[in-house]
Design an enzyme around this catalytic site. Structure first.
Site, mmCIF file in Angstrom:
data_model
loop_
_atom_site.group_PDB
_atom_site.id
_atom_site.type_symbol
_atom_site.label_atom_id
_atom_site.label_comp_id
_atom_site.label_asym_id
_atom_site.label_seq_id
_atom_site.Cartn_x
_atom_site.Cartn_y
_atom_site.Cartn_z
ATOM 1 N N GLY A 55 46.556 39.791 30.310
ATOM 2 C CA GLY A 55 46.038 39.812 31.678
ATOM 3 C C GLY A 55 45.933 41.196 32.296
ATOM 4 O O GLY A 55 45.925 41.326 33.523
ATOM 5 N N ASN A 72 43.317 43.107 32.281
ATOM 6 C CA ASN A 72 42.044 43.170 33.010
ATOM 7 C C ASN A 72 42.132 42.383 34.316
ATOM 8 O O ASN A 72 41.565 42.788 35.328
ATOM 9 C CB ASN A 72 40.894 42.630 32.148
ATOM 10 N N ASN A 108 31.712 38.075 30.575
ATOM 11 C CA ASN A 108 32.824 38.241 29.635
ATOM 12 C C ASN A 108 32.958 39.721 29.292
ATOM 13 O O ASN A 108 31.986 40.464 29.345
ATOM 14 C CB ASN A 108 32.504 37.448 28.359
ATOM 15 N N HIS A 122 34.089 42.206 26.160
ATOM 16 C CA HIS A 122 34.310 42.151 24.712
ATOM 17 C C HIS A 122 34.630 43.560 24.186
ATOM 18 O O HIS A 122 33.958 44.520 24.549
ATOM 19 C CB HIS A 122 33.059 41.583 24.029
#
Ligand code: GRF
Length: 187
Positions: free
Chosen positions: A14, A16, A105, A107
């Site tokens: 977590g 981010n 998202n 990546h």
């Protein structure tokens, strides 16, 4: 400014999420984090939700009707935008259809290179020159939606997987907020 009620999906550390919590405190940042969904009961990221008084919920994504549970929660908190931040489950078409163009998202690779898992070991094996991260829209194909922001760095001869992850995450903390600002800039 009207901030979009956002849900962050997590499965692990977590970091981010933590970064987005801090950024979203700025009155000019386009989102407010109204909900955290984790599919891992023990995700460290849940602690950030607790610490900063953000509603959170655990959803067992192995259950048959998990999508409906997610949708009910998103409705309950009037969520209009979703950020996947280390969510280790492929998002189902039900969710994508309900939130068309509203799910992004992050990546840890320079997409379209190295979709999927174990990006760093594959980069090293491939003797890649560059690494980085990509923030992209989520569509029905894995790690394939349009890119919003991409940031890269040159791989050093001495970089191992651990160092690559560290360098990549440092860029992620810039790229994710930047992508969110970019999306809502003209809205
Ligand atoms: C990030 O590196 C992201 O690129 C990947 O999963 C990781 C999540 O890290 N999808 P954290 O949970 O935000 O610390």
């Amino acid at each position: 400014m009207v901030k979009r009620k956002t849900c962050i999906f997590i499965s692990g550390q977590g970091s981010n999420l933590k970064n987005l919590i801090f950024r979203s405190r700025d009155k000019n940042f386009p989102i407010t984090i109204s909900l955290v969904i984790s599919n891992n009961k023990n995700a460290l990221g849940i602690e950030y939700a607790k610490k900063y008084n953000i509603p959170y919920t655990y959803i067992n994504t192995s259950c048959k009707n998990y999508e409906n549970k997610i949708l009910l929660n998103l409705k309950k908190y009037k969520i209009s935008f979703i950020c996947l931040a280390g969510f280790m489950k492929i998002i189902s078409s039900t969710l994508i259809n309900n939130y068309q163009g509203k799910i992004i998202n992050i990546h840890p690779s320079l997409l379209p290179k190295f979709k999927g898992l174990n990006t760093f070991s594959r980069m090293l094996k491939n003797k890649e020159k560059n690494a980085g991260c990509t923030v992209h829209y989520v569509n029905k194909k894995l790690d394939s939606g349009n890119t919003i922001v991409q940031k890269k760095f040159t791989i050093n001869r001495k970089d191992n997987e651990k160092i690559l992850k560290k360098k990549t995450q440092k860029l992620e903390y810039l790229a994710f907020p930047e992508a969110i600002i970019k999306i809502f800039r003209n809205n």
